[in-house]
Design a protein around this motif. Structure first.
Motif: not given
Length: 259
Positions: A22, A140-141, A144-146, A148, A171-173, A177, A202
């Motif tokens: 996480d 994490r990207l 999870q994936p993260d 956007d 990206s939200k990381v 971004e 995604e």
């Protein structure tokens, strides 16, 4: 002369820091004894329960204030900042080390001691460089994936009619971004093809909610053309979205690399 006015000695402490899934603080291994072994077997100082890690994978040793890393001819290799290690090399604070698929950040800190050979009881604070943090965020990207996705309208010039949407990567990381940083880390990790596939998947999850009847333009990365996975992933995409209009855009780097 009295020792009361002696200059305090600086002692260097090296650590390997592994992040949890996480993104929080995970396992930390201090290299205070001068050397440690790394591998999957339980007799290692740092035992990594990961099937991609060899039984005896690598060895780390302090040489004065430096930290020397040696790969022990592991099956899947040891990478430093995305580059495979052949033999041994000195590490720097903030380097990202992969023992096969297990990722660690290298942390160097100094403590002050008034007595040679002794460490103070104060907790030291170690700074991890930006790239090390971004590598952890990249994990994490992908997992999870993260991602956007953003959609840019594709417009016909003559009539200003919207004929579709191009999917753009965001990206939200924090720190990742925008696509330039995302793909820079992906290149260091040799994960451009995997990232490109995740971005398409995604994007389509969001696209079907935006307008299931529109045409969507999805990008590929040049690295994908070197793998058989591209065709398989496109079959899977068509199976998941059988009625949506999908246009695959081949990146210009893939074309120029053939000439």
């Amino acid at each position: 002369m009295s020792g009361q006015n002696a200059t305090p000695e600086r002692n260097c402490v090296w650590s390997l820091l592994r992040r949890s899934d996480d993104g929080g603080n995970g396992h930390r291994t201090d290299i205070s004894s001068g050397q440690i072994t790394v591998g999957r077997r339980p007799n290692n100082d740092l035992c990594i329960n990961d099937r991609t890690v060899s039984g005896n994978h690598a060895h780390l040793k302090t040489v004065q204030d430096d930290l020397l890393l040696k790969d022990l001819e592991s099956t899947n290799g040891t990478l430093v900042n995305g580059v495979r290690l052949h033999g041994s090399m000195l590490l720097n604070d903030g380097d990202v080390v992969h023992f096969a698929q297990a990722t660690f950040s290298v942390v160097r800190a100094s403590q002050t001691s008034s007595t040679p050979g002794e460490f103070s009881n104060a907790t030291f604070v170690a700074a991890v460089t930006e790239d090390a943090v971004l590598h952890e965020g990249f994990d994490r990207l992908l997992n999870q994936p993260d991602i956007d996705p953003y959609f840019q309208p594709v417009v016909r010039l003559g009539s200003a009619e919207v004929v579709g949407y191009e999917a753009l990567v965001r990206s939200k990381v924090k720190g990742l971004e925008f696509p330039d940083k995302i793909f820079r880390i992906a290149a260091m990790r040799m994960a451009e093809a995997r990232l490109s596939e995740v971005c398409r998947s995604e994007a389509m999850l969001s696209a079907i909610q935006l307008d299931s009847g529109a045409k969507f333009f999805l990008n590929t990365h040049a690295a994908e053309l070197e793998t058989p996975r591209l065709i398989q992933s496109l079959h899977e995409l068509r199976s998941n979205y059988p009625h949506m209009q999908i246009v695959l855009e081949v990146h210009e780097a893939a074309i120029s690399s053939r000439f």
